[in-house]
Scaffold this active site. Structure first.
Site, PDB file in Angstrom:
ATOM      1  N   SER A   1       0.846  -1.203   0.000  1.00 55.93           N
ATOM      2  CA  SER A   1       0.000   0.000   0.000  1.00 55.93           C
ATOM      3  C   SER A   1       0.874   1.244   0.000  1.00 55.93           C
ATOM      4  CB  SER A   1      -0.880   0.044   1.253  1.00 55.93           C
ATOM      5  OG  SER A   1      -1.791  -1.006   1.238  1.00 55.93           O
TER       6      SER A   1
ATOM      7  N   HIS B   1      -4.157  -1.849  -5.345  1.00 59.09           N
ATOM      8  CA  HIS B   1      -3.125  -2.830  -5.691  1.00 59.09           C
ATOM      9  C   HIS B   1      -3.405  -3.321  -7.110  1.00 59.09           C
ATOM     10  CE1 HIS B   1      -1.679  -3.933  -1.451  1.00 59.09           C
ATOM     11  NE2 HIS B   1      -2.464  -2.891  -1.332  1.00 59.09           N
TER      12      HIS B   1
ATOM     13  N   THR C   1      -0.645 -11.402  -1.744  1.00 62.53           N
ATOM     14  CA  THR C   1      -1.742 -12.083  -1.055  1.00 62.53           C
ATOM     15  C   THR C   1      -1.536 -11.886   0.441  1.00 62.53           C
ATOM     16  OG1 THR C   1      -1.965 -13.734  -2.804  1.00 62.53           O
ATOM     17  CG2 THR C   1      -2.838 -14.321  -0.643  1.00 62.53           C
ATOM     18  N   HIS C   2      -2.574 -11.392   1.109  1.00 60.93           N
ATOM     19  CA  HIS C   2      -2.486 -11.174   2.554  1.00 60.93           C
ATOM     20  C   HIS C   2      -2.992 -12.409   3.307  1.00 60.93           C
ATOM     21  CE1 HIS C   2      -2.393  -6.954   1.172  1.00 60.93           C
ATOM     22  NE2 HIS C   2      -1.686  -6.742   2.275  1.00 60.93           N
TER      23      HIS C   2
ATOM     24  N   GLU D   1      -5.941  -2.493  14.535  1.00 61.82           N
ATOM     25  CA  GLU D   1      -5.816  -2.797  15.961  1.00 61.82           C
ATOM     26  C   GLU D   1      -6.760  -1.927  16.792  1.00 61.82           C
ATOM     27  OE1 GLU D   1      -3.202  -1.867  13.978  1.00 61.82           O
ATOM     28  OE2 GLU D   1      -2.857  -3.997  13.580  1.00 61.82           O
TER      29      GLU D   1
ATOM     30  N   SER E   1       1.238  -7.630   6.932  1.00 67.04           N
ATOM     31  CA  SER E   1       1.992  -8.373   5.906  1.00 67.04           C
ATOM     32  C   SER E   1       3.439  -8.550   6.353  1.00 67.04           C
ATOM     33  CB  SER E   1       1.942  -7.616   4.569  1.00 67.04           C
ATOM     34  OG  SER E   1       2.662  -6.400   4.664  1.00 67.04           O
TER      35      SER E   1
ATOM     36  N   ASN F   1      -0.536   5.935   8.240  1.00 62.78           N
ATOM     37  CA  ASN F   1      -1.475   6.467   9.241  1.00 62.78           C
ATOM     38  C   ASN F   1      -0.889   6.253  10.635  1.00 62.78           C
ATOM     39  OD1 ASN F   1      -2.403   3.510   8.361  1.00 62.78           O
ATOM     40  ND2 ASN F   1      -2.860   3.757  10.524  1.00 62.78           N
TER      41      ASN F   1
HETATM   42  I1  8IG Z   1      -1.829   0.887   5.387  1.00 64.01           I
HETATM   43  O1  8IG Z   1      -2.706   0.908  11.270  1.00 64.01           O
HETATM   44  C1  8IG Z   1      -2.058   0.110   7.171  1.00 64.01           C
HETATM   45  N1  8IG Z   1      -2.014  -1.191   7.336  1.00 64.01           N
HETATM   46  N2  8IG Z   1      -2.466  -3.659  11.253  1.00 64.01           N
HETATM   47  N3  8IG Z   1      -2.593  -1.346  11.265  1.00 64.01           N
HETATM   48  C2  8IG Z   1      -2.441  -2.509  10.586  1.00 64.01           C
HETATM   49  N4  8IG Z   1      -2.248  -2.559   9.282  1.00 64.01           N
HETATM   50  C3  8IG Z   1      -2.207  -1.407   8.634  1.00 64.01           C
HETATM   51  C4  8IG Z   1      -2.362  -0.166   9.246  1.00 64.01           C
HETATM   52  C5  8IG Z   1      -2.561  -0.129  10.644  1.00 64.01           C
HETATM   53  N5  8IG Z   1      -2.263   0.782   8.306  1.00 64.01           N
END
Ligand code: 8IG
Length: 279
Positions: free
Chosen positions: A45, A77, A100-101, A200, A219, A242
């Site tokens: 991302s 993606h 792939t997640h 989270e 990931s 973020n």
């Molecule tokens: I972009 O704040 C992204 N991926 N776990 N937490 C988790 N995955 C993420 C976050 C996040 N931001």
């Protein structure tokens, strides 16, 4: 199902995932016309456009044409892989536009299939990128951070059987030094992989910080473990897109993630291109 299709089904326990990776690498050789690739890149991302700065794209392959690969599951993606010339070094990068997640539920084998395919295609190095949440308030959205180590909270491993793979210095000190030569302001952090797909809770982010985490995401750790098993040298770079939950006042949104990626694209692209050229 035909015999060959069945043998490429990673969800079938009797399938050998390394044989599927070999089959995938054979398709990549055939479609790109080159015997080997040198460096693999996984663009997470926010990293989507950075591949263009590495060099000229010489071939584009739909993931769905390659054994073991699935469709892109996340907006932003792309479901393709590309063979990219690394500047004018004569070396080639295999650039994955998506991954792939684990949260997709296709199993850990599918999560690490790109990594194993990269090794089968001849790569000796893999650059794994991601977008993630930042636990440190001083890391504003748009800050790239080198991964120094990880904490895997998925309770899973890509390694099957009694193979006790050493993970010391998993994130190559040599490659981190190369990245810091290119961008001396780059900081390092510990990446914590959660299962997702939910973000989270603030309490989980406090836990991540308490146990030594700096970055939270969904990931990379499982992929890096598989890369070590396959003998690849690993560079991990996160883009803080973020503040992790509870670190700032506002709720998390996927929009915010895409915007931070756009804003940081130029710096991240230059960084990746310069690092890959020096690998
Ligand atoms: I972009 O704040 C992204 N991926 N776990 N937490 C988790 N995955 C993420 C976050 C996040 N931001």
């Amino acid at each position: 199902m035909t015999e060959s299709a069945a043998s490429h089904d990673l969800s079938d326990p009797s399938t050998d995932p390394f044989a599927v990776a070999e089959a995938a690498a054979a398709v990549i050789r055939e479609r790109t016309g080159v015997e080997r690739h040198d460096v693999a890149l996984v663009l997470g991302s926010g990293w989507g456009q950075t591949g263009d700065l590495i060099g000229e794209t010489l071939a584009t392959i739909e993931n769905t044409d390659v054994p073991g690969f699935g469709r892109a599951a996340v907006a932003g993606h792309s479901g393709q892989m590309r063979s990219v010339a690394i500047g004018d070094t004569g070396r080639r990068a295999l650039v994955y536009g998506t991954r792939t997640h684990f949260y997709e539920g296709r199993g850990v084998r599918a999560v690490v299939h790109g990594v194993r395919t990269a090794a089968a295609a001849g790569c000796t190095t893999i650059v794994i990128t991601n977008g993630c949440g930042g636990v440190r308030p001083e890391w504003a959205p748009g800050t790239p951070v080198l991964i120094r180590d990880h904490i895997n909270l998925t309770a899973h491993s890509p390694i099957e059987g009694a193979n006790f793979v050493d993970l010391t210095d998993l994130y190559s000190p040599r490659l981190r030094a190369v990245a810091q030569e290119v961008d001396p302001a780059l900081e390092e952090g510990v990446y914590v992989q959660f299962r997702g797909p939910h973000y989270e809770t603030p309490a989980e982010v406090r836990m991540a910080r308490t146990i030594g985490g700096d970055l939270v995401g969904m990931s990379t750790a499982l992929e890096a473990i598989a890369a070590r098993q396959s003998g690849l040298e690993v560079l991990g770079i996160s883009l803080v897109t973020n503040p992790a939950a509870g670190i700032s006042e506002t709720p998390l949104s996927h929009e915010e993630v895409l915007d931070a990626g756009q804003a940081a694209a130029a710096r991240c692209g230059r960084l990746l291109a310069a690092v890959v050229e020096r690998i």
